[in-house]
Design a protein around this motif. Sequence first.
Motif, PDB file in Angstrom:
ATOM      1  N   MET A 183       0.534  -1.252  -0.180  1.00 31.06           N
ATOM      2  CA  MET A 183      -0.127   0.168  -0.120  1.00 31.06           C
ATOM      3  C   MET A 183       1.446   0.907  -0.251  1.00 31.06           C
ATOM      4  SD  MET A 183      -2.591  -1.279  -0.256  1.00 31.06           S
ATOM      5  CE  MET A 183      -3.748   0.362  -0.345  1.00 31.06           C
ATOM      6  N   GLN A 184       0.641   2.443  -0.697  1.00 35.72           N
ATOM      7  CA  GLN A 184       0.916   3.111  -1.196  1.00 35.72           C
ATOM      8  C   GLN A 184       0.498   5.306  -1.071  1.00 35.72           C
ATOM      9  OE1 GLN A 184       2.511   5.176  -5.017  1.00 35.72           O
ATOM     10  NE2 GLN A 184       4.823   4.529  -4.241  1.00 35.72           N
ATOM     11  N   SER A 185       1.109   5.427  -0.489  1.00 30.93           N
ATOM     12  CA  SER A 185       0.423   6.671  -0.037  1.00 30.93           C
ATOM     13  C   SER A 185       0.098   7.352  -1.127  1.00 30.93           C
ATOM     14  CB  SER A 185       0.851   7.753   1.145  1.00 30.93           C
ATOM     15  OG  SER A 185       0.035   8.815   1.519  1.00 30.93           O
ATOM     16  N   THR A 186      -0.490   7.943  -1.510  1.00 27.28           N
ATOM     17  CA  THR A 186      -1.375   9.121  -2.512  1.00 27.28           C
ATOM     18  C   THR A 186      -0.747  10.583  -2.056  1.00 27.28           C
ATOM     19  OG1 THR A 186      -3.565   9.513  -2.243  1.00 27.28           O
ATOM     20  CG2 THR A 186      -2.749   6.991  -3.858  1.00 27.28           C
ATOM     21  N   THR A 187      -0.934  10.800  -0.992  1.00 25.85           N
ATOM     22  CA  THR A 187       0.418  12.211  -0.340  1.00 25.85           C
ATOM     23  C   THR A 187       1.843  12.087  -0.414  1.00 25.85           C
ATOM     24  OG1 THR A 187      -0.672  11.526   2.080  1.00 25.85           O
ATOM     25  CG2 THR A 187      -2.106  12.702  -0.126  1.00 25.85           C
ATOM     26  N   ASP A 188       2.452  11.039   0.598  1.00 26.26           N
ATOM     27  CA  ASP A 188       3.213  11.141   0.814  1.00 26.26           C
ATOM     28  C   ASP A 188       4.136   9.756   0.012  1.00 26.26           C
ATOM     29  OD1 ASP A 188       6.126  11.069   0.993  1.00 26.26           O
ATOM     30  OD2 ASP A 188       5.441  11.847   3.462  1.00 26.26           O
ATOM     31  N   PRO A 189       4.191   9.004  -1.565  1.00 26.23           N
ATOM     32  CA  PRO A 189       4.449   8.152  -1.169  1.00 26.23           C
ATOM     33  C   PRO A 189       5.700   7.213  -1.188  1.00 26.23           C
ATOM     34  CG  PRO A 189       4.768   9.830  -3.200  1.00 26.23           C
ATOM     35  CD  PRO A 189       3.663  10.604  -2.261  1.00 26.23           C
ATOM     36  N   GLU A 190       6.817   8.130  -0.510  1.00 26.63           N
ATOM     37  CA  GLU A 190       8.051   7.738  -0.363  1.00 26.63           C
ATOM     38  C   GLU A 190       7.667   7.496   1.412  1.00 26.63           C
ATOM     39  OE1 GLU A 190      10.437  11.477  -0.093  1.00 26.63           O
ATOM     40  OE2 GLU A 190      11.250  10.951  -2.447  1.00 26.63           O
ATOM     41  N   SER A 191       7.100   7.765   1.884  1.00 28.73           N
ATOM     42  CA  SER A 191       6.755   7.254   3.303  1.00 28.73           C
ATOM     43  C   SER A 191       6.263   4.980   3.181  1.00 28.73           C
ATOM     44  CB  SER A 191       5.358   7.663   3.852  1.00 28.73           C
ATOM     45  OG  SER A 191       4.379   7.743   3.759  1.00 28.73           O
ATOM     46  N   GLY A 192       5.880   5.271   4.178  1.00 30.71           N
ATOM     47  CA  GLY A 192       5.749   3.047   4.756  1.00 30.71           C
ATOM     48  C   GLY A 192       4.640   2.740   4.972  1.00 30.71           C
ATOM     49  N   GLN A 193       3.600   2.838   5.015  1.00 34.76           N
ATOM     50  CA  GLN A 193       2.808   1.870   6.139  1.00 34.76           C
ATOM     51  C   GLN A 193       2.758   0.992   6.844  1.00 34.76           C
ATOM     52  OE1 GLN A 193      -0.547  -0.243   4.049  1.00 34.76           O
ATOM     53  NE2 GLN A 193      -2.272   0.802   5.385  1.00 34.76           N
ATOM     54  N   GLN A 194       2.539   1.278   8.372  1.00 30.88           N
ATOM     55  CA  GLN A 194       2.487   0.473   8.983  1.00 30.88           C
ATOM     56  C   GLN A 194       1.534  -0.792   9.851  1.00 30.88           C
ATOM     57  OE1 GLN A 194       6.596   1.750  12.313  1.00 30.88           O
ATOM     58  NE2 GLN A 194       4.642   2.414  13.196  1.00 30.88           N
ATOM     59  N   SER A 195       2.142  -1.562   9.473  1.00 27.75           N
ATOM     60  CA  SER A 195       0.722  -2.323   9.770  1.00 27.75           C
ATOM     61  C   SER A 195       0.810  -3.643  11.187  1.00 27.75           C
ATOM     62  CB  SER A 195       0.011  -3.060   8.902  1.00 27.75           C
ATOM     63  OG  SER A 195       1.030  -3.899   8.335  1.00 27.75           O
ATOM     64  N   ARG A 196       2.350  -3.686  11.919  1.00 27.70           N
ATOM     65  CA  ARG A 196       2.285  -4.664  12.268  1.00 27.70           C
ATOM     66  C   ARG A 196       2.369  -4.731  14.094  1.00 27.70           C
ATOM     67  NH1 ARG A 196       8.670  -4.138  12.784  1.00 27.70           N
ATOM     68  NH2 ARG A 196       8.187  -1.794  12.303  1.00 27.70           N
ATOM     69  N   GLU A 197       1.543  -5.542  14.678  1.00 31.62           N
ATOM     70  CA  GLU A 197       1.420  -5.817  15.748  1.00 31.62           C
ATOM     71  C   GLU A 197       2.213  -4.307  16.683  1.00 31.62           C
ATOM     72  OE1 GLU A 197      -0.367  -9.296  19.371  1.00 31.62           O
ATOM     73  OE2 GLU A 197       0.569  -9.117  17.750  1.00 31.62           O
ATOM     74  N   GLY A 198       1.531  -3.895  17.811  1.00 35.63           N
ATOM     75  CA  GLY A 198       2.058  -3.176  18.719  1.00 35.63           C
ATOM     76  C   GLY A 198       2.860  -2.113  17.910  1.00 35.63           C
ATOM     77  N   LYS A 199       2.567  -2.116  16.536  1.00 33.99           N
ATOM     78  CA  LYS A 199       2.543  -0.076  15.970  1.00 33.99           C
ATOM     79  C   LYS A 199       1.580   0.964  16.243  1.00 33.99           C
ATOM     80  CE  LYS A 199       7.676  -2.077  16.321  1.00 33.99           C
ATOM     81  NZ  LYS A 199       7.942  -1.275  16.980  1.00 33.99           N
ATOM     82  N   PRO A 200       1.644   1.503  16.209  1.00 30.39           N
ATOM     83  CA  PRO A 200       0.956   2.573  15.284  1.00 30.39           C
ATOM     84  C   PRO A 200       0.655   2.107  13.620  1.00 30.39           C
ATOM     85  CG  PRO A 200       2.885   4.025  15.258  1.00 30.39           C
ATOM     86  CD  PRO A 200       3.045   2.668  16.234  1.00 30.39           C
ATOM     87  N   ASN A 201      -0.735   2.548  13.675  1.00 27.62           N
ATOM     88  CA  ASN A 201      -1.152   2.131  12.609  1.00 27.62           C
ATOM     89  C   ASN A 201      -0.663   3.443  11.204  1.00 27.62           C
ATOM     90  OD1 ASN A 201      -2.012   1.138   9.671  1.00 27.62           O
ATOM     91  ND2 ASN A 201      -4.642   0.958  10.657  1.00 27.62           N
ATOM     92  N   GLY A 202      -0.708   3.609  10.234  1.00 32.10           N
ATOM     93  CA  GLY A 202      -0.343   4.919   8.933  1.00 32.10           C
ATOM     94  C   GLY A 202       0.740   4.658   8.446  1.00 32.10           C
ATOM     95  N   PHE A 203       0.816   6.307   8.217  1.00 27.95           N
ATOM     96  CA  PHE A 203       2.354   5.521   7.329  1.00 27.95           C
ATOM     97  C   PHE A 203       3.112   6.622   7.680  1.00 27.95           C
ATOM     98  CE2 PHE A 203      -0.661   5.396   4.063  1.00 27.95           C
ATOM     99  CZ  PHE A 203      -0.463   4.079   3.047  1.00 27.95           C
ATOM    100  N   TYR A 204       4.389   6.311   7.647  1.00 29.44           N
ATOM    101  CA  TYR A 204       5.483   6.228   8.719  1.00 29.44           C
ATOM    102  C   TYR A 204       7.156   6.803   8.413  1.00 29.44           C
ATOM    103  CZ  TYR A 204       2.402   6.608  13.001  1.00 29.44           C
ATOM    104  OH  TYR A 204       1.614   6.887  13.505  1.00 29.44           O
ATOM    105  N   TYR A 205       7.722   7.089   8.747  1.00 28.57           N
ATOM    106  CA  TYR A 205       9.444   7.344   7.995  1.00 28.57           C
ATOM    107  C   TYR A 205      10.074   5.951   9.391  1.00 28.57           C
ATOM    108  CZ  TYR A 205       8.750   9.764   4.515  1.00 28.57           C
ATOM    109  OH  TYR A 205       8.399   9.815   3.636  1.00 28.57           O
ATOM    110  N   SER A 206      11.012   5.321   9.206  1.00 26.12           N
ATOM    111  CA  SER A 206      12.127   4.963  10.328  1.00 26.12           C
ATOM    112  C   SER A 206      13.133   5.297  10.467  1.00 26.12           C
ATOM    113  CB  SER A 206      12.283   3.443  10.014  1.00 26.12           C
ATOM    114  OG  SER A 206      10.983   2.827  10.136  1.00 26.12           O
TER     115      SER A 206
END
Length: 206
Positions: free
Chosen positions: A85-108
């Motif tokens: 899944m790629q954000s259409t507003t910030d395509p360079e970010s990455g979607q987080q969906s791992r357990e215990g992590k906040p859901n949404g688009f983030y950077y590390s």
Amino acid sequence: NNIAEQIFNEILRQCVEKGLVGGGILYTDSTHIKAKANKHKKKQVEVAVTPKAYLAELDAQVDQEREELGKKPFEHRGGGSAKRMQSTTDPESGQQSREGKPNGFYYSEHRTVDSKRNVIVNVHVEPANINDVTALPEILDEIETRLGTLPRYMGLDAGYHNAGIAHLLEEGNTRGNRLPAAHTQRRTLREVPLRLRRGARRIHLS
């Protein structure tokens, strides 16, 4: 532009010059930075997946051994592709969906700190859906560029360890040991020897 990076490098240079950076023991860890992206505005994309560099090296070694035995080399498959899944507003970010992590688009943000005076010596940013271990070789290159050498020890958590890092082990047998309590920051560290391109170093995983 890279003005911020130039300022960072100049401050680091002065810290090294004044003896505030030891360079022998570094600690790296990552934290998540929320992207300016609406998590509901996204699309599914297909990305190419290339084989890990260490797998390609292992394949080459197997082929060489088979050639020496007079056998034909194996047919190696490519890495294929994967859907993300790629954000259409910030395509360079990455979607987080791992357990215990906040859901949404983030950077590390991977931040490396010198143990002598807690001076930050390197900052590396990746999309949050990129595994920590994937960034490690590039982080080491950046550290070597900035400090002119690689550290003797690096403190890392287990998120930076997988078979790829194990493949970087120095050819000589170096067994794991425990660091003295002064260097563990009240945590027990397992030492994993790491083969780098120039000289043997060791990485410690908590």
